[in-house]
Design an enzyme around this catalytic site. Structure first.
Site, PDB file in Angstrom:
ATOM      1  N   HIS A  68      -9.842  -3.225   6.488  1.00 40.47           N
ATOM      2  CA  HIS A  68      -9.701  -4.629   5.738  1.00 40.47           C
ATOM      3  C   HIS A  68     -10.032  -5.630   6.791  1.00 40.47           C
ATOM      4  O   HIS A  68     -10.273  -5.549   7.785  1.00 40.47           O
ATOM      5  CB  HIS A  68      -7.979  -4.816   6.035  1.00 40.47           C
ATOM      6  CG  HIS A  68      -7.452  -5.994   4.692  1.00 40.47           C
ATOM      7  ND1 HIS A  68      -7.886  -7.289   4.823  1.00 40.47           N
ATOM      8  CD2 HIS A  68      -7.148  -5.974   3.435  1.00 40.47           C
ATOM      9  CE1 HIS A  68      -7.411  -7.946   3.750  1.00 40.47           C
ATOM     10  NE2 HIS A  68      -7.027  -6.913   2.955  1.00 40.47           N
ATOM     11  N   GLY A  69     -10.258  -6.860   5.764  1.00 39.52           N
ATOM     12  CA  GLY A  69     -10.844  -8.273   6.596  1.00 39.52           C
ATOM     13  C   GLY A  69      -9.920  -8.706   7.337  1.00 39.52           C
ATOM     14  O   GLY A  69      -8.657  -8.603   7.122  1.00 39.52           O
ATOM     15  N   THR A  77     -16.146 -12.080   7.019  1.00 36.90           N
ATOM     16  CA  THR A  77     -17.306 -12.914   6.747  1.00 36.90           C
ATOM     17  C   THR A  77     -17.128 -14.222   5.869  1.00 36.90           C
ATOM     18  O   THR A  77     -16.649 -14.025   4.766  1.00 36.90           O
ATOM     19  CB  THR A  77     -18.486 -12.139   6.298  1.00 36.90           C
ATOM     20  OG1 THR A  77     -18.366 -11.022   6.712  1.00 36.90           O
ATOM     21  CG2 THR A  77     -19.835 -12.869   6.375  1.00 36.90           C
ATOM     22  N   ASP A 134      11.505 -42.015 -20.693  1.00 34.75           N
ATOM     23  CA  ASP A 134      11.332 -40.675 -21.742  1.00 34.75           C
ATOM     24  C   ASP A 134      11.580 -40.768 -23.242  1.00 34.75           C
ATOM     25  O   ASP A 134      12.392 -40.106 -23.562  1.00 34.75           O
ATOM     26  CB  ASP A 134      11.848 -39.420 -20.789  1.00 34.75           C
ATOM     27  CG  ASP A 134      11.493 -37.983 -21.627  1.00 34.75           C
ATOM     28  OD1 ASP A 134      10.361 -38.172 -22.095  1.00 34.75           O
ATOM     29  OD2 ASP A 134      12.203 -36.938 -21.359  1.00 34.75           O
ATOM     30  N   ASP A 145      -8.724 -11.291   7.769  1.00 34.95           N
ATOM     31  CA  ASP A 145      -7.928 -12.778   7.142  1.00 34.95           C
ATOM     32  C   ASP A 145      -6.577 -12.207   7.214  1.00 34.95           C
ATOM     33  O   ASP A 145      -5.576 -13.076   6.903  1.00 34.95           O
ATOM     34  CB  ASP A 145      -8.702 -13.007   5.735  1.00 34.95           C
ATOM     35  CG  ASP A 145      -8.825 -11.869   5.022  1.00 34.95           C
ATOM     36  OD1 ASP A 145      -9.161 -10.870   5.220  1.00 34.95           O
ATOM     37  OD2 ASP A 145      -8.824 -12.169   3.709  1.00 34.95           O
ATOM     38  N   TYR A 205       0.883  -1.224   0.052  1.00 35.90           N
ATOM     39  CA  TYR A 205      -0.136  -0.023  -0.014  1.00 35.90           C
ATOM     40  C   TYR A 205       0.895   1.374   0.009  1.00 35.90           C
ATOM     41  O   TYR A 205       0.366   2.151  -0.070  1.00 35.90           O
ATOM     42  CB  TYR A 205      -0.861  -0.061   1.286  1.00 35.90           C
ATOM     43  CG  TYR A 205      -2.157  -1.021   1.167  1.00 35.90           C
ATOM     44  CD1 TYR A 205      -1.914  -2.383   1.099  1.00 35.90           C
ATOM     45  CD2 TYR A 205      -3.213  -0.420   1.659  1.00 35.90           C
ATOM     46  CE1 TYR A 205      -2.901  -3.119   1.026  1.00 35.90           C
ATOM     47  CE2 TYR A 205      -4.548  -1.229   1.800  1.00 35.90           C
ATOM     48  CZ  TYR A 205      -4.376  -2.548   1.412  1.00 35.90           C
ATOM     49  OH  TYR A 205      -5.373  -3.466   1.455  1.00 35.90           O
TER      50      TYR A 205
HETATM   51  C1  SPV Z   1      11.029 -32.496 -19.965  1.00 37.51           C
HETATM   52  O1  SPV Z   1      10.804 -32.098 -18.776  1.00 37.51           O
HETATM   53  O2  SPV Z   1      10.868 -33.500 -20.203  1.00 37.51           O
HETATM   54  C2  SPV Z   1      11.859 -31.680 -20.833  1.00 37.51           C
HETATM   55  C3  SPV Z   1      13.152 -30.999 -20.397  1.00 37.51           C
HETATM   56  O3  SPV Z   1      11.538 -31.896 -21.963  1.00 37.51           O
HETATM   57  S1  SPV Z   1      14.365 -31.689 -20.500  1.00 37.51           S
HETATM   58  O4  SPV Z   1      14.267 -33.077 -19.629  1.00 37.51           O
HETATM   59  O5  SPV Z   1      15.330 -31.092 -19.938  1.00 37.51           O
HETATM   60  O6  SPV Z   1      14.753 -32.226 -21.606  1.00 37.51           O
HETATM   61 MG    MG Z   2      10.453 -33.531 -22.375  1.00 34.43          MG
END
Ligand code: SPV
Ligand code: MG
Length: 431
Positions: free
Chosen positions: A89-90, A122, A204, A92, A75
């Site tokens: 102010h509330g 409230t 992956d 909370d 503020y």
């Molecule tokens: C993921 O998080 O799956 C990515 C980023 O593609 S990396 O793992 O750095 O490739």
């Molecule tokens: Mg990835």
């Protein structure tokens, strides 16, 4: 006549607010501040109506004498300008992260003899219902989808955290910290292919199919409101990618990031230790163009990820590709690196920005993790993704607990490190 100042962060006026206005009225002329969109987002609330609509809403509320814009969560500026006799102010804000705001107001008003009035907050069934409705609205695909583009205009740098489940989504959604007199929170969520696959015990390599990846999105979407950036790996075959763009858009995802690799995808952090093939510029541009052609809203973003630095193809190759992908319609560029210093990423960003000042840049500082968000922003970065840290922090904790239980044939030895289940449950919203 004395003045009483109230700051509003709401899109809907309910009896709780009317009560605060009525109480304020007892102290003098009521000046209502309307928090700016930028400040509201930082505060963890995303507006469901425009700033002008919020100004009009508060202006037309009975009991309000004057309306002004409050540009910051703190503020200070408004107090310096208005010197209100009372800040109402509330109650909370007496607890939780917003306490820091109250503490600062208290110091400020002491300087000229102003006073804080805390009104019991409230929180009845009607108010709870309104809060829930706003949250539900924010979670709806049509509102959530556009939110990444909106936060890009409101934040100096957008911070996205990796999530792979409802509970990690809740952590990204609800974690707010007060540090150095300011409040901070994440702006978006990243559904990583690495962590989504890891959570399922799979490598992956685009093995976890899209139906399963979409299930993760739904799980996260059900309990959160923040924008979602989806890791689309290579995007797969262009003929498949276009269908996936439509599905992601329909689900309310804000962006998909696809990387310019082809064939069996391996995680980028392996770099050249494993065989990985980069797509041709022509093919990848064609995939981007096809995706952009099928999307139905202007909200959705297709972000092209350049793997040249990961695959050691050089800076020139990275830049040539980035510019070509933008020409093909990419809404942003992600540049990835697995070096443990940020040098090559910063060099890329500086050189890219010399030619292109508009297209957002995305980075994933997993290995070069000493760089701060502020430094990244200075080099023109718009989105920073913390891509795997939640998974990497949870895994050792879980593995240690499993080992200890086996070792001691009971759980007592682990218990001090464990969060009481009540604390975990408190994250979960009840209907
Ligand atoms: C993921 O998080 O799956 C990515 C980023 O593609 S990396 O793992 O750095 O490739
Ligand atoms: Mg990835």
């Amino acid at each position: 006549m004395k003045t009483a100042y109230i700051c509003f962060t709401t899109d809907v006026i309910h009896e709780g607010h009317l009560n605060i206005i009525n109480e304020a009225k007892k102290y003098g002329k009521v000046i209502a501040g309307v928090l700016s969109n930028e400040a509201l987002v930082q505060f963890g609330r995303f507006p469901t109506i425009t700033f002008d609509e919020r100004m009009k809403l508060i202006q037309s509320t009975p009991g309000v004498d004057k309306v002004v814009e409050q540009k910051n969560i703190m503020y200070d500026e408004i107090i310096d300008t208005l010197h209100p006799d009372f800040i109402v102010h509330g109650s909370d804000w007496l607890a939780g992260p917003t306490r820091v705001i109250r503490d600062r107001v208290e110091k400020k008003v002491e300087e000229y003899g102003g006073q804080i009035i805390d009104i019991p907050y409230t929180y009845n069934e009607t108010v709870r219902h309104i809060d829930r409705k706003i949250k539900e609205k924010l979670a709806m695909p049509e509102f959530r989808r556009s939110r990444l583009q909106q936060v890009l205009t409101m934040r100096p740098i957008v911070k996205a955290l990796e999530v792979h489940s409802g509970i990690t989504g809740l952590i990204a959604e609800k974690t707010v910290v007060e540090h150095g007199g300011r409040l901070d929170q994440f702006d978006a969520m990243w559904i990583s292919s690495l962590c989504d696959s890891t959570a399922k015990g799979k490598p992956d390599i685009e093995l976890v199919d899209m139906t399963s990846r979409f299930r993760t999105i739904e799980e996260v979407s059900e309990v959160t409101t923040k924008p979602i950036i989806f890791d689309g790996d290579t995007g797969g075959m262009t003929e498949h990618f276009v269908y996936n763009v439509r599905s992601l858009e329909r689900m309310g995802v804000s962006a998909v990031i696809i990387e310019d690799k082809t064939g069996l995808k391996k995680n980028s952090l392996f770099g050249t230790d494993v065989e990985q093939t980069q797509d041709t510029i022509e093919n990848f541009c064609e995939k981007i163009r096809a995706g952009k052609k099928v999307q139905l809203t202007d909200d959705f973003m297709i972000i092209a990820r350049v793997e040249s630095l990961i695959l050691e193809k050089g800076m020139e190759d990275a830049l040539t590709r980035a510019h070509a992908y933008v020409q093909a319609g990419a809404d942003a560029i992600m540049i990835h690196s697995r070096k443990n210093t940020p040098d090559e990423v910063l060099e890329f960003c500086d050189k890219f920005r010399n030619e292109n000042r508009i297209t957002p840049l995305v980075v994933v500082p997993s290995s070069y993790n000493t760089i701060t968000e502020e430094e990244l922003a200075e080099h023109g970065v718009n989105i920073v993704i913390y891509a795997n840290q939640l998974t990497r922090s949870a895994f050792p904790a879980m593995a240690q607990t499993a080992r200890e239980i086996l070792m001691y044939h009971r759980a007592k030895e682990s218990d001090d490190r464990l969060m009481p289940i009540q604390n975990i449950i408190s994250l979960i919203d009840t209907l």
